[in-house]
Design a protein around this motif. Structure first.
Motif, PDB file in Angstrom:
ATOM      1  N   SER A  39       0.815  -1.209   0.000  1.00  0.00           N
ATOM      2  CA  SER A  39       0.000   0.000   0.000  1.00  0.00           C
ATOM      3  C   SER A  39       0.850   1.260   0.000  1.00  0.00           C
ATOM      4  N   LEU A  40       1.981   1.233   0.712  1.00  0.00           N
ATOM      5  CA  LEU A  40       2.827   2.416   0.830  1.00  0.00           C
ATOM      6  C   LEU A  40       3.989   2.418  -0.163  1.00  0.00           C
ATOM      7  N   GLY A  41       4.091   1.363  -0.970  1.00  0.00           N
ATOM      8  CA  GLY A  41       5.158   1.306  -1.960  1.00  0.00           C
ATOM      9  C   GLY A  41       6.534   1.110  -1.353  1.00  0.00           C
ATOM     10  N   THR A  42       6.601   0.324  -0.274  1.00  0.00           N
ATOM     11  CA  THR A  42       7.882   0.065   0.373  1.00  0.00           C
ATOM     12  C   THR A  42       8.049  -1.439   0.539  1.00  0.00           C
ATOM     13  N   THR A  43       8.968  -1.875   1.421  1.00  0.00           N
ATOM     14  CA  THR A  43       9.243  -3.295   1.594  1.00  0.00           C
ATOM     15  C   THR A  43       8.782  -3.775   2.959  1.00  0.00           C
ATOM     16  N   GLN A  44       8.597  -5.079   3.079  1.00  0.00           N
ATOM     17  CA  GLN A  44       8.164  -5.656   4.348  1.00  0.00           C
ATOM     18  C   GLN A  44       9.193  -5.423   5.463  1.00  0.00           C
ATOM     19  N   PRO A  45      10.506  -5.605   5.208  1.00  0.00           N
ATOM     20  CA  PRO A  45      11.475  -5.310   6.276  1.00  0.00           C
ATOM     21  C   PRO A  45      11.416  -3.858   6.746  1.00  0.00           C
ATOM     22  N   SER A  48       8.497  -3.536   9.055  1.00  0.00           N
ATOM     23  CA  SER A  48       8.800  -4.160  10.337  1.00  0.00           C
ATOM     24  C   SER A  48       9.675  -3.240  11.182  1.00  0.00           C
ATOM     25  N   ARG A  49      10.692  -2.630  10.549  1.00  0.00           N
ATOM     26  CA  ARG A  49      11.571  -1.709  11.284  1.00  0.00           C
ATOM     27  C   ARG A  49      10.808  -0.480  11.762  1.00  0.00           C
ATOM     28  N   ARG A  50       9.931   0.059  10.919  1.00  0.00           N
ATOM     29  CA  ARG A  50       9.171   1.238  11.311  1.00  0.00           C
ATOM     30  C   ARG A  50       8.245   0.934  12.481  1.00  0.00           C
TER      31      ARG A  50
END
Length: 306
Positions: A39-45, A48-50
């Protein structure tokens, strides 16, 4: 006293920022790291970090990891309420600020069902772009409704009224539906026997998940209750293509069926229900010239939609 220290914010961590809440809200809505990342155009890791950093900033656990996905804790549910209100305020401020832009220029995002966007809206929006070369129209066709309140889209065209608060809407037309079949199917099966409620016939229908909310599917179940459902699809063009190939009888918008000259209209004992088309946009954007321009143009061009 030891329990009180668990929820205390660790020293030295940066202050909470709007991006923290944006990531948190997306996780709460998607209920998974992978879904939120898409949805945000980023990665799963990264997600998780955020999340880990945000929980450290707050000194609290916001989600429980379950086999079914992320589940908000009691603390997470409380924060979700406040974060949602902050998002509403931030988006309202952004809409008001955007409203200061003068003239018909800039980008507008419009969303609709796939076939409606392709067959009805695309030619109209292309005409609008020709009339206003400074405009940039983005048409998103998807089965998942984009949110006007979260500003995922500026204008939405849908079947049925909008239920969310803070929106303005208008009915822009009504699309008649009919029952259709290919000559090959009619040669093999003949016309449906409505007195026998379609015994021996085959039909094409919407996916089961959408069947309860689609008026023509209910019509099919009533008038052709004994027919065999040979094919299902949530794509109207997919249904039409299957009907052309002889898969069965199909309920289609007359506007779409007209794009498939191989299909023949079938006389029915009662009309297939038509579908009202509604256009919606957020109340806070009504003063933005480019939004108002597209809204008024579509409303005028589709006033006698059929």
């Amino acid at each position: 006293m030891q329990g009180a220290n668990v929820s205390r914010k660790p020293p030295g961590l940066p202050a909470i920022e709007w991006d923290d809440l944006r990531y948190f809200l997306t996780l709460a809505r998607e209920k998974s790291l992978s879904g939120a990342a898409r949805s945000l155009g980023t990665t799963q890791p990264t997600m998780s970090r955020r999340l880990e950093l945000f929980e450290k900033k707050l000194g609290a656990v916001l989600f429980q990891r379950r086999p079914s996905g992320l589940e908000l804790t009691d603390t997470g549910r409380q924060i979700l309420d406040y974060a949602g209100r902050m998002e509403d305020a931030a988006l309202a401020a952004e809409r008001i600020a955007t409203g200061s832009s003068a003239g018909l220029s800039g980008t507008i995002r419009v969303t609709s069902a796939e076939w409606l966007g392709a067959r009805v809206l695309s030619p109209l929006l292309a005409e609008f772009c020709t009339l206003h070369p400074e405009m940039n129209i983005e048409l998103v066709t998807d089965t998942e409704a984009l949110s006007l309140t979260r500003r995922e889209t500026d204008i939405a065209v849908r079947f049925g009224r909008f239920e969310q608060e803070g929106l303005m809407q208008r009915k822009i037309g009504s699309l008649p539906f009919g029952l259709y079949a290919a000559p090959g199917y009619l040669k093999a099966k003949g016309l449906p026997d409505f007195r026998q409620r379609g015994a021996g016939a085959t039909v094409i229908a919407m996916n089961a998940a959408l069947a309860e909310s689609v008026a023509e599917t209910k019509w099919l179940r009533h008038h052709l209750a004994h027919a065999h459902i040979a094919f299902r699809s949530n794509s109207r063009d997919g249904q039409a293509a299957a009907a052309v190939a002889g898969a069965g009888l199909v309920c289609l918008p007359a506007r779409l069926a007209g794009a498939y000259p191989q299909l023949r209209a079938i006389e029915t004992p009662a009309p297939v229900p038509s579908r009202d088309v509604w256009l919606g946009f957020h109340r806070d954007t009504r003063g933005i010239p480019r939004v108002r321009g597209v809204v008024d143009f579509l409303a005028e061009r589709t006033r006698r939609l059929r």
